[in-house]
Design a protein around this motif. Structure first.
Motif, PDB file in Angstrom:
ATOM      1  N   GLN A  53       0.790  -1.183   0.022  1.00 41.38           N
ATOM      2  CA  GLN A  53       0.131  -0.117  -0.007  1.00 41.38           C
ATOM      3  C   GLN A  53       0.785   1.338  -0.072  1.00 41.38           C
ATOM      4  O   GLN A  53       0.199   2.449  -0.027  1.00 41.38           O
ATOM      5  CB  GLN A  53      -0.841  -0.018   1.183  1.00 41.38           C
ATOM      6  N   ASN A  54       2.310   1.016  -0.026  1.00 46.16           N
ATOM      7  CA  ASN A  54       3.103   2.199   0.168  1.00 46.16           C
ATOM      8  C   ASN A  54       2.535   3.217   1.286  1.00 46.16           C
ATOM      9  O   ASN A  54       2.381   4.386   1.146  1.00 46.16           O
ATOM     10  CB  ASN A  54       3.047   2.857  -1.156  1.00 46.16           C
ATOM     11  N   HIS A  55       2.465   2.411   2.468  1.00 45.10           N
ATOM     12  CA  HIS A  55       1.741   3.206   3.412  1.00 45.10           C
ATOM     13  C   HIS A  55       2.283   2.375   4.779  1.00 45.10           C
ATOM     14  O   HIS A  55       1.812   1.499   4.744  1.00 45.10           O
ATOM     15  CB  HIS A  55       0.107   3.641   3.730  1.00 45.10           C
ATOM     16  N   HIS A  56       3.031   3.073   5.694  1.00 44.73           N
ATOM     17  CA  HIS A  56       3.719   2.309   6.602  1.00 44.73           C
ATOM     18  C   HIS A  56       3.320   2.823   8.303  1.00 44.73           C
ATOM     19  O   HIS A  56       3.502   3.930   8.448  1.00 44.73           O
ATOM     20  CB  HIS A  56       5.282   2.638   6.512  1.00 44.73           C
ATOM     21  N   PRO A  57       2.966   1.820   8.958  1.00 41.96           N
ATOM     22  CA  PRO A  57       2.716   2.211  10.373  1.00 41.96           C
ATOM     23  C   PRO A  57       3.672   2.322  10.944  1.00 41.96           C
ATOM     24  O   PRO A  57       5.081   1.732  10.797  1.00 41.96           O
ATOM     25  CB  PRO A  57       1.985   0.784  10.875  1.00 41.96           C
ATOM     26  N   LEU A  70      -0.801   4.651  13.256  1.00 38.71           N
ATOM     27  CA  LEU A  70      -1.119   4.846  11.945  1.00 38.71           C
ATOM     28  C   LEU A  70      -1.433   6.422  11.359  1.00 38.71           C
ATOM     29  O   LEU A  70      -2.595   7.084  12.071  1.00 38.71           O
ATOM     30  CB  LEU A  70      -2.248   3.994  11.175  1.00 38.71           C
ATOM     31  N   SER A  71      -0.716   7.170  10.669  1.00 38.26           N
ATOM     32  CA  SER A  71      -1.234   8.608  10.290  1.00 38.26           C
ATOM     33  C   SER A  71      -0.584   8.804   8.845  1.00 38.26           C
ATOM     34  O   SER A  71       0.202   7.886   8.515  1.00 38.26           O
ATOM     35  CB  SER A  71      -0.538   9.590  11.438  1.00 38.26           C
ATOM     36  N   THR A  72      -0.962   9.966   8.419  1.00 34.38           N
ATOM     37  CA  THR A  72      -0.684  10.223   6.891  1.00 34.38           C
ATOM     38  C   THR A  72       0.426  11.454   6.865  1.00 34.38           C
ATOM     39  O   THR A  72      -0.127  12.567   7.359  1.00 34.38           O
ATOM     40  CB  THR A  72      -1.775  10.264   6.116  1.00 34.38           C
ATOM     41  N   HIS A  73       1.525  11.478   6.574  1.00 31.42           N
ATOM     42  CA  HIS A  73       2.542  12.531   6.846  1.00 31.42           C
ATOM     43  C   HIS A  73       2.080  13.631   5.818  1.00 31.42           C
ATOM     44  O   HIS A  73       1.954  14.712   6.370  1.00 31.42           O
ATOM     45  CB  HIS A  73       3.810  11.987   6.299  1.00 31.42           C
ATOM     46  N   ASP A  74       1.609  13.495   4.661  1.00 29.46           N
ATOM     47  CA  ASP A  74       1.474  14.499   3.968  1.00 29.46           C
ATOM     48  C   ASP A  74      -0.039  15.183   3.939  1.00 29.46           C
ATOM     49  O   ASP A  74      -0.486  16.146   3.544  1.00 29.46           O
ATOM     50  CB  ASP A  74       1.602  14.188   2.379  1.00 29.46           C
ATOM     51  N   ALA A  75      -0.543  14.657   5.291  1.00 28.71           N
ATOM     52  CA  ALA A  75      -2.040  15.304   5.765  1.00 28.71           C
ATOM     53  C   ALA A  75      -1.545  15.737   7.145  1.00 28.71           C
ATOM     54  O   ALA A  75      -2.566  15.754   8.010  1.00 28.71           O
ATOM     55  CB  ALA A  75      -3.107  14.291   5.827  1.00 28.71           C
TER      56      ALA A  75
END
Ligand code: H2B
Length: 95
Positions: A53-57, A70-75
């Motif tokens: 998912q190219n999304h890393h916890p 889990l969070s989103t860096h560019d947000a």
């Protein structure tokens, strides 16, 4: 670029995600496994999903305990749909 979700949307989504809580602007789960080996096997499976998912916890491990954030860096390090998507995939792993 993903948009941050508000706490109402996050808490509604968390009703379908057992053990996950919304804490310090992130999705958080604390799991205690039967053994260190089980904990490491789980971390490995999470790692494979995260790469897909190219999304890393954030992953913390101490013996049989694993904690995920889990969070989103560019947000702005807030929670977005990407975090919920990964949390749902993690939920489907056989624990
Ligand atoms: N992981 C998480 N948890 N949040 C992100 O915003 C994120 C990530 N962004 N993994 C990805 C990688 C980004 O850094 C790369 C460049 O796509």
């Amino acid at each position: 670029m993903s948009s941050p979700l508000d706490s109402q949307a996050i808490n509604a989504a968390l009703k379908g995600l057992e053990g996950w809580v919304y804490q310090d602007s992130k999705l958080f789960k604390d799991i205690e496994f039967r053994s260190f080996e089980d904990a490491i096997a789980f971390i490995n499976q999470v790692g494979l999903l995260a790469e897909k998912q190219n999304h890393h916890p954030e992953i913390y491990n101490c013996y049989r305990r694993v904690q995920l954030k889990l969070s989103t860096h560019d947000a702005g390090d807030h929670v977005t749909e990407k975090d919920l998507t990964l949390a749902r995939a993690i939920q489907l792993l056989s624990l």
